[in-house]
Design an enzyme around this catalytic site. Structure first.
Site, PDB file in Angstrom:
ATOM      1  N   HIS A  17      70.646  69.073 -17.135  1.00  0.00           N
ATOM      2  CA  HIS A  17      71.439  67.945 -16.619  1.00  0.00           C
ATOM      3  C   HIS A  17      70.603  66.662 -16.641  1.00  0.00           C
ATOM      4  CE1 HIS A  17      73.570  71.232 -14.120  1.00  0.00           C
ATOM      5  NE2 HIS A  17      74.470  70.804 -14.982  1.00  0.00           N
ATOM      6  N   LYS A  41      85.644  76.908  -3.997  1.00  0.00           N
ATOM      7  CA  LYS A  41      84.390  77.555  -4.441  1.00  0.00           C
ATOM      8  C   LYS A  41      83.217  77.001  -3.633  1.00  0.00           C
ATOM      9  CE  LYS A  41      82.074  78.520  -8.795  1.00  0.00           C
ATOM     10  NZ  LYS A  41      81.816  77.929 -10.082  1.00  0.00           N
ATOM     11  N   ARG A  90      75.405  72.098 -25.036  1.00  0.00           N
ATOM     12  CA  ARG A  90      74.212  72.922 -25.260  1.00  0.00           C
ATOM     13  C   ARG A  90      74.301  73.717 -26.554  1.00  0.00           C
ATOM     14  NH1 ARG A  90      74.847  75.789 -19.582  1.00  0.00           N
ATOM     15  NH2 ARG A  90      76.923  75.701 -20.443  1.00  0.00           N
ATOM     16  N   SER A 127      73.091  76.374 -14.519  1.00  0.00           N
ATOM     17  CA  SER A 127      72.871  76.489 -13.067  1.00  0.00           C
ATOM     18  C   SER A 127      73.030  77.935 -12.629  1.00  0.00           C
ATOM     19  CB  SER A 127      73.880  75.618 -12.314  1.00  0.00           C
ATOM     20  OG  SER A 127      73.711  74.272 -12.657  1.00  0.00           O
TER      21      SER A 127
END
Ligand code: PNS
Length: 161
Positions: A17, A41, A90, A127
């Protein structure tokens, strides 16, 4: 003033990030890093903690501001008068879903999306993997900013990772 938003869950922010934020900050006058508030969440870190960790991780970038948002990203963009979303890519596997969201956000509100390919050194970071590794006591110090590593170690000591 050219402005863009870099949205995400950032639970927690990783070196991947930070790479994207750094590079996007070089392209715009102001870059807003916006953390999604997702009531469905819980996540490992609270939204306030995630925001603080991002602030500490990009403290050297004066044109970066950290904020949070709830609901549709395009509504946030409109409310803040931000015409561009910046997303990191990515791998090809990211592309399909990101393309779909970019096209949808453009259809919903004429908001453009700029894709930044991540640096190869951070292309494998996520993450969720960081949380998994840290949760089992693995070393993530090369994968995340120092503030995040410190916080993950604290959590592990408290037995809350
Ligand atoms: O870090 P993430 O979890 O990959 O970030 C995804 C995020 C927050 C950018 C995406 O889920 C999002 O934009 N959520 C807000 C809700 C929304 O606008 N949904 C419609 C997308 S077309």
């Amino acid at each position: 003033m050219r402005r863009a938003v870099c949205p995400g869950s950032f639970d927690p922010v990783t070196n991947g990030h930070v790479d994207v934020i750094n590079r996007a900050a070089g392209l715009y006058d102001e870059l807003v890093v916006a953390v999604l508030v997702n009531p469905g969440k819980a996540g490992l870190f609270s939204v306030a903690e995630r925001m603080e960790l991002i602030r500490e991780s990009v403290a050297d970038l004066p044109n970066v501001r950290v904020d949070s948002f709830q609901g549709l990203l395009v509504d946030y963009c409109r409310s803040q008068n931000i015409p561009v979303i910046v997303k990191g890519l990515r791998a090809v596997s990211d592309f399909e879903y990101e393309l779909q969201m970019a096209q949808m956000n453009r259809e919903l509100a004429a908001i453009e999306t700029l894709f930044v390919p991540t640096a190869p050194q951070v292309g494998h970071l996520s993450s969720s993997l960081v949380k998994q590794i840290a949760g089992f006591g693995g070393d993530v110090s090369r994968l995340v900013p120092k503030a995040v590593d410190d916080r993950l170690r604290e959590r592990a000591r408290e037995g809350r990772s």
